[in-house]
Design a protein around this motif. Structure first.
Motif, mmCIF file in Angstrom:
data_model
loop_
_atom_site.group_PDB
_atom_site.id
_atom_site.type_symbol
_atom_site.label_atom_id
_atom_site.label_comp_id
_atom_site.label_asym_id
_atom_site.label_seq_id
_atom_site.Cartn_x
_atom_site.Cartn_y
_atom_site.Cartn_z
ATOM 1 N N MET A 164 -11.796 16.149 11.843
ATOM 2 C CA MET A 164 -12.038 16.156 13.294
ATOM 3 C C MET A 164 -11.813 14.761 13.891
ATOM 4 O O MET A 164 -11.323 14.634 15.018
ATOM 5 N N PHE A 165 -12.166 13.736 13.119
ATOM 6 C CA PHE A 165 -11.936 12.365 13.612
ATOM 7 C C PHE A 165 -10.440 12.105 13.786
ATOM 8 O O PHE A 165 -10.002 11.541 14.800
ATOM 9 N N ARG A 166 -9.630 12.505 12.807
ATOM 10 C CA ARG A 166 -8.185 12.305 12.916
ATOM 11 C C ARG A 166 -7.593 13.119 14.059
ATOM 12 O O ARG A 166 -6.691 12.647 14.766
ATOM 13 N N ILE A 167 -8.109 14.310 14.254
ATOM 14 C CA ILE A 167 -7.611 15.156 15.357
ATOM 15 C C ILE A 167 -7.927 14.508 16.694
ATOM 16 O O ILE A 167 -7.097 14.494 17.619
ATOM 17 N N GLU A 168 -9.121 13.968 16.812
ATOM 18 C CA GLU A 168 -9.520 13.318 18.069
ATOM 19 C C GLU A 168 -8.636 12.098 18.353
ATOM 20 O O GLU A 168 -8.225 11.868 19.502
ATOM 21 N N ILE A 169 -8.340 11.311 17.310
ATOM 22 C CA ILE A 169 -7.482 10.140 17.493
ATOM 23 C C ILE A 169 -6.083 10.564 17.931
ATOM 24 O O ILE A 169 -5.473 9.951 18.828
ATOM 25 N N LEU A 170 -5.549 11.616 17.308
ATOM 26 C CA LEU A 170 -4.208 12.090 17.681
ATOM 27 C C LEU A 170 -4.187 12.612 19.106
ATOM 28 O O LEU A 170 -3.183 12.440 19.823
ATOM 29 N N GLU A 171 -5.270 13.279 19.530
ATOM 30 C CA GLU A 171 -5.350 13.741 20.925
ATOM 31 C C GLU A 171 -5.294 12.558 21.889
ATOM 32 O O GLU A 171 -4.587 12.605 22.909
ATOM 33 N N GLN A 172 -6.028 11.496 21.575
ATOM 34 C CA GLN A 172 -6.025 10.321 22.447
ATOM 35 C C GLN A 172 -4.656 9.639 22.451
ATOM 36 O O GLN A 172 -4.186 9.185 23.508
ATOM 37 N N ALA A 181 6.542 11.839 21.183
ATOM 38 C CA ALA A 181 5.543 12.838 21.556
ATOM 39 C C ALA A 181 5.566 14.015 20.590
ATOM 40 O O ALA A 181 4.501 14.534 20.201
ATOM 41 N N ASN A 182 6.742 14.451 20.196
ATOM 42 C CA ASN A 182 6.841 15.564 19.247
ATOM 43 C C ASN A 182 6.250 15.195 17.892
ATOM 44 O O ASN A 182 5.589 16.021 17.240
ATOM 45 N N LEU A 183 6.467 13.969 17.463
ATOM 46 C CA LEU A 183 5.919 13.532 16.180
ATOM 47 C C LEU A 183 4.398 13.540 16.209
ATOM 48 O O LEU A 183 3.747 14.005 15.260
ATOM 49 N N ILE A 184 3.825 13.038 17.307
ATOM 50 C CA ILE A 184 2.364 13.047 17.428
ATOM 51 C C ILE A 184 1.850 14.476 17.489
ATOM 52 O O ILE A 184 0.823 14.824 16.879
ATOM 53 N N GLN A 185 2.567 15.345 18.217
ATOM 54 C CA GLN A 185 2.158 16.742 18.346
ATOM 55 C C GLN A 185 2.195 17.446 16.990
ATOM 56 O O GLN A 185 1.294 18.228 16.653
ATOM 57 N N GLU A 186 3.232 17.155 16.204
ATOM 58 C CA GLU A 186 3.348 17.792 14.879
ATOM 59 C C GLU A 186 2.188 17.363 13.979
ATOM 60 O O GLU A 186 1.599 18.187 13.273
ATOM 61 N N LEU A 225 -1.767 11.062 21.928
ATOM 62 C CA LEU A 225 -0.825 11.903 22.668
ATOM 63 C C LEU A 225 -1.043 11.783 24.173
ATOM 64 O O LEU A 225 -0.078 11.702 24.948
ATOM 65 N N LYS A 226 -2.301 11.724 24.582
ATOM 66 C CA LYS A 226 -2.608 11.570 26.008
ATOM 67 C C LYS A 226 -2.115 10.233 26.534
ATOM 68 O O LYS A 226 -1.520 10.140 27.612
ATOM 69 N N ARG A 227 -2.368 9.171 25.763
ATOM 70 C CA ARG A 227 -1.935 7.852 26.204
ATOM 71 C C ARG A 227 -0.410 7.758 26.213
ATOM 72 O O ARG A 227 0.176 7.118 27.094
#
Length: 429
Positions: free
Chosen positions: A393-401, A347-352, A403-405
């Motif tokens: 923005m596309f990469r940010i959206e993918i990382l948000e998904q 989770a920390n890696l995805i958040q970073e 992290l949520k999953r």
């Protein structure tokens, strides 16, 4: 080996081909030999045992390949339930010979009539009308000759549209029985059953009377059959007549099926390949491939079983055969702690990565707003800026998904590990 042999022999007379003779082997249709006479257009095909319908030989004319044409078919009687040995057919006749039947039948002859022309729309099939069926039987030594039928004749079908007075006298609807010849007599007993005429107001009810039969006894002193026996004999013949009609129709259908199958076989000749010829035998090749895939799957399953999730923790205690309570608790605690640490680290890696992409996007937006360029250059920079922002923005959206999953799955994976530890027999105190 599995191969096709075709050795034609041509007989010439000047410029004319008289006959072509061919031999075959290893064919799936069991064809062994074919003779084709170019003078008479006669074709004779011979087959080895093992074909469908038990076909042994087929003799026909190349100019009339359709059903109901003149042809002779020989069969292997032992390969058929009806023990059929030979079938001869013309447009108006069919003769069948049998060998080794339990009912002693050895020959059946069917006489067909010409089809009636139908006017208006055609619905269903229009089979040839059956005018006469004759059967011959061998002698049954278990019966008296006067009770053992040697020949029986049926006149099954009369055109429903013809009046009784219009029907031919020799085609009167009847059953004829001829019994085997008794010793010391020169003539055999016969009996004829005349079918009662159905009157228009009678419906389908038929009443047979013993007077509707005629009998000839070679021995006039012998006592004749009773009225009840004659009536039962007529009822049995009426049932046999319907069964015979169905049998003849099945024979016609079988001829059509054989011709259809032969056309299919000649359009695509398949070879009988040995099971040891793995290169050309597609079935053997497919089976070998399936076995290889199954072996790979079993190997993967074996390797997965060898991957023991408790192996690193058991190694700390020297891989004991049995664990005490303290060891079990420590292994459980370490497993859950390590799982929690891996989930948090992921989770920390995805958040970073999410924060890094967000920061880069903000810096790019600030840089673009601080630039003052000419109109032409401004337009080119604007296009590049928009494309870069879209990708960011596309990469940010993918990382948000992701992290949520990850947060949703972390709880499930942690509970799964707890259940696995609770059910592991090595951790049961």
């Amino acid at each position: 080996g599995s191969h096709l042999e075709c050795c034609p022999i041509f007989l010439w007379t000047g410029q004319e081909i008289v006959q072509v003779q061919e031999w075959f082997s290893h064919r799936m249709d069991k064809l062994q030999e074919r003779k084709h006479s170019h003078r008479t257009s006669e074709i004779i095909e011979q087959f080895a045992p093992g074909r469908s319908h038990g076909l042994k030989e087929h003799k026909h004319n190349a100019k009339t390949p359709e059903a109901e044409a003149a042809r002779i078919m020989l069969f292997y009687p032992s390969a058929r339930l009806d023990c059929l040995e030979r079938r001869e057919e013309t447009p108006l006749e069919m003769t069948e010979h049998f060998d080794g039947r339990d009912d002693f039948l050895y020959k059946r002859h069917t006489l067909f009539g010409k089809r009636q022309k139908k006017f208006g729309p055609q619905t269903g099939s229009n089979p040839r009308p059956i005018e006469k069926i004759t059967e011959w039987f061998h002698r049954n030594k278990d019966k008296n000759a006067t009770e053992d039928v040697a020949e029986r004749v049926f006149y099954p079908e009369q055109e429903s549209g013809r009046r009784q007075d219009e029907r031919d006298s020799d085609r009167e609807e009847r059953f004829q029985l001829t019994f085997h010849l008794e010793k010391s007599f020169i003539t055999a007993d016969t009996r004829t059953f005349f079918k009662p005429t159905i009157m228009p107001n009678q419906g389908s009810m038929i009443t047979f009377r013993s007077q509707d039969s005629a009998v000839f006894q070679a021995d006039p002193e012998r006592q004749g059959a009773s009225s009840l026996a004659i009536t039962n004999m007529y009822s049995k013949l009426a049932e046999d007549e319907q069964a015979l009609i169905s049998t003849v129709r099945r024979s016609e259908a079988e001829v059509r099926a054989i011709l259809t199958l032969r056309n299919t076989e000649e359009s695509k000749t398949d070879l009988h390949l040995s099971i040891f010829d793995t290169e050309r035998n597609d079935e053997a090749k497919k089976r070998r491939h399936d076995l290889e895939q199954q072996r790979i799957l079993e190997e993967q399953q074996r390797r997965e079983k060898e991957k023991d999730y408790l192996a690193p923790y058991l190694a700390r205690f020297g891989n004991p055969k049995r664990l005490n309570r303290d060891q079990i608790q420590r292994i459980r605690r370490d497993c859950l702690t390590d799982m929690k640490s891996r989930l948090i680290n992921q989770a920390n890696l995805i958040q970073e990565r999410y924060e890094k992409e967000t920061q880069e996007l903000h810096e790019k937006q600030a840089w673009f707003q601080s630039q003052s360029l000419p109109a032409g250059a401004r337009k080119n920079e604007s296009d590049e800026y928009i494309a870069a922002c879209s990708q960011g923005m596309f990469r940010i959206e993918i990382l948000e998904q992701r992290l949520k999953r990850h947060k949703e799955m972390s709880y499930t994976r942690f509970l799964d590990l707890q259940r696995k530890l609770d059910s592991d027999p090595r951790l049961l105190a």
